[in-house]
Write a protein that holds these residues in place. Structure first.
Motif, short mmCIF file in Angstrom:
data_model
loop_
_atom_site.label_atom_id
_atom_site.label_comp_id
_atom_site.label_asym_id
_atom_site.label_seq_id
_atom_site.Cartn_x
_atom_site.Cartn_y
_atom_site.Cartn_z
N ALA A 1 36.74 113.66 1.91
CA ALA A 1 37.23 113.19 2.77
C ALA A 1 37.76 114.83 3.29
N PHE A 2 38.00 114.83 2.43
CA PHE A 2 39.66 116.83 2.40
C PHE A 2 39.01 117.81 2.13
N ILE B 1 30.30 117.17 5.92
CA ILE B 1 31.28 116.74 4.39
C ILE B 1 31.97 117.41 3.73
N GLY B 2 33.38 117.07 2.88
CA GLY B 2 34.20 117.98 2.32
C GLY B 2 33.52 118.11 0.51
N TRP B 3 34.07 119.38 -0.43
CA TRP B 3 33.86 118.99 -1.46
C TRP B 3 34.52 120.03 -2.16
N HIS C 1 36.13 112.98 6.93
CA HIS C 1 35.92 114.22 7.40
C HIS C 1 34.59 114.82 8.90
N TRP C 2 34.66 114.12 8.82
CA TRP C 2 33.90 114.38 10.04
C TRP C 2 35.64 114.12 11.40
N SER D 1 45.37 117.65 10.22
CA SER D 1 44.43 118.55 9.22
C SER D 1 45.06 119.72 8.97
N GLY E 1 39.53 116.41 9.24
CA GLY E 1 38.34 117.45 7.89
C GLY E 1 39.03 118.71 8.70
N ASP F 1 35.07 122.26 4.01
CA ASP F 1 34.15 121.76 4.46
C ASP F 1 32.53 122.14 3.81
N GLY G 1 35.30 119.94 10.23
CA GLY G 1 34.22 118.17 10.34
C GLY G 1 33.93 118.64 11.12
N PRO H 1 32.46 110.29 4.91
CA PRO H 1 32.14 111.73 5.65
C PRO H 1 32.56 111.03 7.23
#
Length: 448
Positions: free
Chosen positions: A76-77, A85-87, A158-159, A3, A162, A80, A165, A155
């Motif tokens: 997903a990536f 969740i990511g954005w 990402h956990w 990651s 990511g 965080d 996560g 999600p």
């Protein structure tokens, strides 16, 4: 799976043409797995629903690709938020990414990482489809796929993978998708089939595979593509970890196939092609989370355990009366759980990380972390997937009618059949002996 890692400017990597090319090849191999899965599943169903089974995998290539580009990669990536969740607005539409911009800490472009991860996102909902054969509206399945990857897969990815996560930060080891892909898909399959119910004739009618050669072809394509799935998940080829994973993938798959066949011979008296194909897939599933942390001898043990246990597990649907059409629960859920938990026993502490399992002096710490990851993903996916299926079933309806199911979902949903023999002739000899209608009619007049 590796990651994002923040590095000092002085240590910042530079783009590697070799690693970039390697990862593009791995991405193509993972993409091939979805058509391979389509053939694998398509051969296992009855002929009247084989096209529908193929399409349930192929449609994922369309739907998930578009959603991944629009927002999936960002969820997903991206950066965080709350460990859940990511954005990253630059990832929306993949519009803010430079063509040579590198994935943090690695020598491959962000675009390459994004497309590699896309192929994982594509195949995961396709795996679910095998549990739903013969009875689901294609439009409902397409909508479920879109909703499921949004609410569940993005999600969970990402956990697990990511940066930030919560399972990643906990130290759960999932090299290439035991939790995020296989447990996720297997639990989802169980959740959906508990909502939509059993096929007409379940446990009464024979529901044999219509084309075992197609099943074997699909299994071979999956085995081939899985080398990209697993070895590529180290995101490069610089330190030998990917090579270990490549070897372990082959070794565990071979061991699982042999173990499944051995169990099958003892239990049922025959070595079947379906057993060989299913055993190979069980081994591939089990080594996916664990192959980057174990030795080849450990991979043999993991594959053999998975081959026997998954072979035993496929019969649970008859005992507990749930209709898992193509054994997604028995192979992917059970295999994913086994592979993820066995990290806690077989991790050597000398491959992808220094985390060691119980058999290598690491105690129970890593096993505890693995168990948290396994059951968190299982529970979330099971409940969320069941709720999505329930909502769709109560609104647009998930199932075709009983009459349509009995007559064949291919004709109803796709207006096609897999095999058309109406134009098949008998060759030159047949044509030479055929009597034209006009000649036959003339002969009757003469006789009269």
């Amino acid at each position: 799976m590796a990651s994002a890692i923040t590095t000092l400017a002085a240590d910042a990597p530079t783009l590697s043409a070799a690693n970039t090319g390697f990862m593009l090849i791995c991405s193509a191999l993972v993409m091939l797995m979805t058509p391979g899965l389509a053939f694998f599943y398509g051969g296992m169903v009855r002929v009247k629903s084989s096209l529908n089974m193929l399409m349930m995998s192929f449609i994922s290539l369309g739907i998930v690709t578009i959603l991944w580009v629009l927002y999936g990669f960002s969820l997903a990536f991206g950066t965080d938020s709350g460990s859940l969740i990511g954005w990253n607005s630059d990832y929306v539409g993949l519009s803010g990414i430079g063509i040579t911009e590198l994935w943090d800490g690695y020598t491959i472009p962000v675009y390459v990482f994004a497309v590699f991860q896309l192929m994982f996102a594509v195949i995961t909902p396709a795996l679910i489809s095998g549990a739903l054969a013969d009875r689901v509206k294609f439009s409902a399945w397409a909508l479920f796929t879109a909703l499921w990857v949004t609410v569940v897969y993005f999600p969970v990815a990402h956990w697990v993978w990511g940066a930030g996560g919560w399972l990643f930060e906990l130290g759960v080891i999932d090299f290439a998708g035991g939790t995020a892909v296989h447990i996720n898909a297997g639990a989802a399959a169980l959740g959906v089939i508990l909502v939509i119910g059993k096929r007409v004739g379940f446990k009464k009618d024979l529901m044999r595979p219509h084309s075992l050669p197609l099943v074997m072809l699909g299994a071979g394509l999956l085995w081939f593509g899985w080398f990209g799935f697993n070895a590529g998940s180290w995101l490069g080829n610089d330190d030998g970890v990917g090579a270990v994973m490549f070897v372990n993938t082959q070794v565990a798959t071979a061991a699982a196939m042999l173990a499944w066949l051995g169990y099958e011979k003892l239990r049922h008296g025959s070595f079947t092609t379906l057993g060989a194909a299913s055993g190979a897939v069980a081994g591939l599933v089990a080594i996916t989370p664990s192959g980057g942390s174990c030795s080849p001898l450990g991979a043999i043990a993991i594959g053999a355990i998975a081959g026997v246990v998954c072979a035993m597990a496929v019969g649970l649907k008859y005992k507990f009366n749930f209709d898992d059409s193509l054994d997604v629960v028995g192979v992917h859920l059970v295999g994913g759980v086994l592979g993820s938990l066995l990290v806690g026993f077989f991790a050597t502490g000398g491959v992808q990380s220094d985390a060691a399992g119980l058999f290598y002096g690491g105690g129970l710490a890593q096993l505890g972390k693995q168990a948290i990851g396994v059951f968190a993903v299982l529970a979330y996916s099971l409940v969320a997937s069941a709720l999505l299926a329930f909502l769709l079933d109560k609104t647009i309806g998930m199932r075709v009618t009983e009459d349509d199911e009995v007559s064949g979902i291919d004709q109803v949903e796709h207006a096609e059949t897999a095999y058309d023999f109406s134009g098949a002739g008998g060759g030159a000899s047949s044509r030479s002996t055929a009597v034209p209608v006009s000649v036959a009619a003339a002969s009757k007049k003469v006789d009269a």
